[in-house]
Design an enzyme around this catalytic site. Sequence first.
Site, PDB file in Angstrom:
ATOM      1  N   CYS A   2       0.869  -1.192   0.000  1.00  0.00           N
ATOM      2  CA  CYS A   2       0.000   0.000   0.000  1.00  0.00           C
ATOM      3  C   CYS A   2       0.899   1.233   0.000  1.00  0.00           C
ATOM      4  O   CYS A   2       2.111   1.133   0.081  1.00  0.00           O
ATOM      5  CB  CYS A   2      -0.867   0.019   1.258  1.00  0.00           C
ATOM      6  SG  CYS A   2      -1.800  -1.484   1.510  1.00  0.00           S
ATOM      7  N   ARG A  27       1.447   1.671  -5.971  1.00  0.00           N
ATOM      8  CA  ARG A  27       1.632   0.723  -4.864  1.00  0.00           C
ATOM      9  C   ARG A  27       0.320   0.074  -4.455  1.00  0.00           C
ATOM     10  O   ARG A  27       0.284  -0.827  -3.608  1.00  0.00           O
ATOM     11  CB  ARG A  27       2.252   1.416  -3.652  1.00  0.00           C
ATOM     12  CG  ARG A  27       3.641   1.964  -3.870  1.00  0.00           C
ATOM     13  CD  ARG A  27       4.145   2.696  -2.636  1.00  0.00           C
ATOM     14  NE  ARG A  27       4.238   1.799  -1.498  1.00  0.00           N
ATOM     15  CZ  ARG A  27       5.299   1.035  -1.245  1.00  0.00           C
ATOM     16  NH1 ARG A  27       6.326   1.058  -2.080  1.00  0.00           N
ATOM     17  NH2 ARG A  27       5.352   0.231  -0.206  1.00  0.00           N
ATOM     18  N   TRP A  75      -3.817  -1.594  -1.168  1.00  0.00           N
ATOM     19  CA  TRP A  75      -3.813  -2.815  -1.984  1.00  0.00           C
ATOM     20  C   TRP A  75      -4.279  -3.909  -1.034  1.00  0.00           C
ATOM     21  O   TRP A  75      -3.510  -4.362  -0.197  1.00  0.00           O
ATOM     22  CB  TRP A  75      -2.426  -3.113  -2.534  1.00  0.00           C
ATOM     23  CG  TRP A  75      -2.397  -4.346  -3.379  1.00  0.00           C
ATOM     24  CD1 TRP A  75      -2.090  -5.627  -2.981  1.00  0.00           C
ATOM     25  CD2 TRP A  75      -2.711  -4.452  -4.761  1.00  0.00           C
ATOM     26  NE1 TRP A  75      -2.189  -6.493  -4.026  1.00  0.00           N
ATOM     27  CE2 TRP A  75      -2.572  -5.811  -5.141  1.00  0.00           C
ATOM     28  CE3 TRP A  75      -3.099  -3.544  -5.728  1.00  0.00           C
ATOM     29  CZ2 TRP A  75      -2.801  -6.268  -6.433  1.00  0.00           C
ATOM     30  CZ3 TRP A  75      -3.334  -3.998  -7.021  1.00  0.00           C
ATOM     31  CH2 TRP A  75      -3.177  -5.335  -7.360  1.00  0.00           C
ATOM     32  N   ASN A 101       0.854  -0.163   6.170  1.00  0.00           N
ATOM     33  CA  ASN A 101       1.238  -0.949   4.998  1.00  0.00           C
ATOM     34  C   ASN A 101       1.914  -2.206   5.518  1.00  0.00           C
ATOM     35  O   ASN A 101       2.842  -2.130   6.325  1.00  0.00           O
ATOM     36  CB  ASN A 101       2.219  -0.164   4.109  1.00  0.00           C
ATOM     37  CG  ASN A 101       2.763  -1.023   2.983  1.00  0.00           C
ATOM     38  OD1 ASN A 101       2.089  -1.945   2.519  1.00  0.00           O
ATOM     39  ND2 ASN A 101       3.979  -0.746   2.553  1.00  0.00           N
ATOM     40  N   GLY A 102       1.440  -3.385   5.075  1.00  0.00           N
ATOM     41  CA  GLY A 102       2.069  -4.635   5.509  1.00  0.00           C
ATOM     42  C   GLY A 102       1.009  -5.646   5.897  1.00  0.00           C
ATOM     43  O   GLY A 102      -0.172  -5.478   5.608  1.00  0.00           O
ATOM     44  N   GLU A 482       7.970 -21.389 -19.045  1.00  0.00           N
ATOM     45  CA  GLU A 482       7.841 -19.992 -18.598  1.00  0.00           C
ATOM     46  C   GLU A 482       9.018 -19.154 -19.091  1.00  0.00           C
ATOM     47  O   GLU A 482       8.847 -18.025 -19.532  1.00  0.00           O
ATOM     48  CB  GLU A 482       7.735 -19.931 -17.081  1.00  0.00           C
ATOM     49  CG  GLU A 482       7.736 -18.522 -16.491  1.00  0.00           C
ATOM     50  CD  GLU A 482       6.603 -17.639 -17.005  1.00  0.00           C
ATOM     51  OE1 GLU A 482       5.652 -18.158 -17.628  1.00  0.00           O
ATOM     52  OE2 GLU A 482       6.699 -16.413 -16.822  1.00  0.00           O
ATOM     53  N   LYS A 486       8.570 -15.762 -21.280  1.00  0.00           N
ATOM     54  CA  LYS A 486       9.140 -14.461 -20.880  1.00  0.00           C
ATOM     55  C   LYS A 486       9.995 -13.865 -21.992  1.00  0.00           C
ATOM     56  O   LYS A 486       9.900 -12.695 -22.314  1.00  0.00           O
ATOM     57  CB  LYS A 486      10.007 -14.626 -19.628  1.00  0.00           C
ATOM     58  CG  LYS A 486       9.371 -14.473 -18.299  1.00  0.00           C
ATOM     59  CD  LYS A 486       8.721 -13.171 -17.991  1.00  0.00           C
ATOM     60  CE  LYS A 486       7.231 -13.069 -17.988  1.00  0.00           C
ATOM     61  NZ  LYS A 486       6.283 -14.035 -17.913  1.00  0.00           N
ATOM     62  N   GLU A 489       7.821 -12.795 -25.094  1.00  0.00           N
ATOM     63  CA  GLU A 489       6.806 -11.748 -24.943  1.00  0.00           C
ATOM     64  C   GLU A 489       7.432 -10.367 -24.734  1.00  0.00           C
ATOM     65  O   GLU A 489       6.768  -9.356 -24.968  1.00  0.00           O
ATOM     66  CB  GLU A 489       5.814 -12.072 -23.840  1.00  0.00           C
ATOM     67  CG  GLU A 489       6.333 -12.029 -22.438  1.00  0.00           C
ATOM     68  CD  GLU A 489       5.187 -12.227 -21.417  1.00  0.00           C
ATOM     69  OE1 GLU A 489       4.054 -11.816 -21.696  1.00  0.00           O
ATOM     70  OE2 GLU A 489       5.435 -12.810 -20.375  1.00  0.00           O
ATOM     71  N   HIS A 505      12.416 -36.445 -30.588  1.00  0.00           N
ATOM     72  CA  HIS A 505      11.201 -36.839 -31.332  1.00  0.00           C
ATOM     73  C   HIS A 505      10.785 -35.769 -32.319  1.00  0.00           C
ATOM     74  O   HIS A 505       9.598 -35.545 -32.558  1.00  0.00           O
ATOM     75  CB  HIS A 505      10.071 -37.125 -30.324  1.00  0.00           C
ATOM     76  CG  HIS A 505      10.407 -38.219 -29.363  1.00  0.00           C
ATOM     77  ND1 HIS A 505      10.461 -39.550 -29.735  1.00  0.00           N
ATOM     78  CD2 HIS A 505      10.781 -38.186 -28.063  1.00  0.00           C
ATOM     79  CE1 HIS A 505      10.823 -40.287 -28.702  1.00  0.00           C
ATOM     80  NE2 HIS A 505      11.015 -39.483 -27.670  1.00  0.00           N
ATOM     81  N   LYS A 601      -2.167  -6.313 -19.794  1.00  0.00           N
ATOM     82  CA  LYS A 601      -1.848  -6.859 -18.472  1.00  0.00           C
ATOM     83  C   LYS A 601      -2.900  -7.871 -18.035  1.00  0.00           C
ATOM     84  O   LYS A 601      -2.594  -8.867 -17.413  1.00  0.00           O
ATOM     85  CB  LYS A 601      -1.753  -5.732 -17.433  1.00  0.00           C
ATOM     86  CG  LYS A 601      -1.352  -6.208 -16.048  1.00  0.00           C
ATOM     87  CD  LYS A 601      -0.013  -6.921 -16.065  1.00  0.00           C
ATOM     88  CE  LYS A 601       0.325  -7.564 -14.749  1.00  0.00           C
ATOM     89  NZ  LYS A 601       1.476  -8.476 -14.858  1.00  0.00           N
TER      90      LYS A 601
END
Length: 606
Positions: A2, A27, A75, A101-102, A482, A486, A489, A505, A601
């Site tokens: 946050c 944030r 957040w 925050n936390g 992955e 990455k 993209e 194969h 996103k």
Amino acid sequence: MCGIIGYVGHRPAVPILLEGLKRLEYRGYDSAGIAFIQNKELHIIKTEGKISKLEEKVFSQDVLHAEIGIGHTRWATHGEPITKNAHPHKDRDGKIALVHNGIIENYKKLKDELLSDGYEFVSDTDTEVLVHLISREYKKTKDPLAAILRCLEAVEGAYAIGVIFLDRPNEIWACRHSSPLVVGLGVGENFVASDVPAFLPYTKDVIFLEDGEVAKIGKDVVEVYNSNKEKVDKDVVSIPWDITLAQKGGYKHFMIKEIMEQPRVIHDATAGRIDFNKMKVVLPQLDEYPLPDKIQIVACGTSYHAGFWGKYLIERLSRIPVEVDIASEFRYKDPIIHKNDWVFVISQSGETADTLAGLRLAKKRGAKVIGVCNVVGSSVARESTTVLYTQAGPEISVASTKAMCSQMVVLLLIAIYLAQRKDFSQREFFDQLLFSLKEVPQILRKELPNIRDRAKELAIKYSFARSFFFLGRGLFYPLALEGALKLKEISYIHAEGYAAGEMKHGPIALIDQNFPSFVIAPKDDLLQKIVANIKEIQARQGPVICLTNKDIPVPSTDRWEIPYLNSIMTSFFVLSATQLFAYEMADYLGKDVDQPRNLAKSVTVE
Ligand code: AGP
């Protein structure tokens, strides 16, 4: 994650608070609020939604006579992103306001104690316990420092807090533990915030608070105390950044900032979920469900790769069969789902259309749907039967990095949870696993700069490539997928992830001296198999970057050593290495790292 801001000085505080919150919106931005003292009254104005909505609410009132206040952009981690859960929170007498925050890991225990003491709660947040604890102590001594320190003795978890007291209208109190807090030094005015962008237009001179330090911030004086109530001399630092750079923590892109946040993300994803006294994973949301006969995982893109990685672990540790499907396939394949099945729906944004469709289909067929999600109050979170939040904080860069890391931590916890529910006797193995999970953040924090340096060297050397294979076996096969995603993209270089044993194969037909392979070959039971695959590739002049561990004999064109803890935790070092390889390649090639072409996103359409 946050955003906090506080101001005390000679200007109207409220416009400065709102301006600062807008600069901290990266944030967190699901709800916001301010508290200020004006005409000897403590006022709190807060709302769900973005800062702009708060501004409308605030400027419809007379707010320009206050010279002290605190603000917060949220957040959500505990409690829906709705007005009652927005910060600031106040004590029951309405004379103290607090922003936080936390994550307070033991807030349930503290809340129960306060409730039995007759305290009433108006929110579902962990934060509210803090303001009641401080108020209870402050009433005894009227000493804010003693009250804050006493409260923090009872608290376990991460916090950065700002507090104002109606009967102390010229001072803000602030303290931190594991969440950042910085004091801005002006002339006749001072600031406190989660991050420097909040007040950078007013001052670049700052004091960074350390864990356990408490700051008393007045118009003309800032005093910092340690937990023994002794004054601490602090260095003043001048910030060299402009606003844009400051919002990225001094990093060039949000993506690299978010990769480097992963040590904290791993810590936060485990917060409150491991009982180290009993050496047990605690996921109370799942306790009421009978163990499933089968597990289904549904997700897209990077979240699918996390789910695929989770499959290997859940099957290995709990012996419960797991099916993993790409959501856009799952929703149309008329899936076989039984009432006792558990369906995990993994989504960073919680708004991906295909994933939501899979969730709704699974629910319609009677399965228990468990959301693994990063956004509190998102569609996946709201529509799942229950939800396990990944606590990664806002992920701004389109390419998902820290979110996948947090998803892997939650999936690892789920695997151990299921195994312990089935048979708690394998104590020693799980004790070691849980202790090693605790070690990963500090090893990663120490090693990330070295991993990044090597990533940059190899990215530049291999920037000629037009195609890559990313190869792995077992647990590292999903990570190869992955790594390929990455790279393609954000650098627009074609890359294909493959099970290393599959090369013979067909795919090996593509190998020549211009077609490099990135092989993930850490110390594990399948090492010799993957060495054989590397030799097959080298026999066709294929260059090989080999990601391995110290003292592991593997052939390669370029060897890249990463830390080793055990074959499961190595996954987090592998993930960081592939992310940094993609990042350094894209940056070297001058690509738009945070906003790659053609991507969004959150893919909220089919
Ligand atoms: C990841 O780098 C991509 N941006 C994309 O594959 C993403 O993981 C996918 O769209 C799923 O998003 P979600 O996790 O928000 O559901």
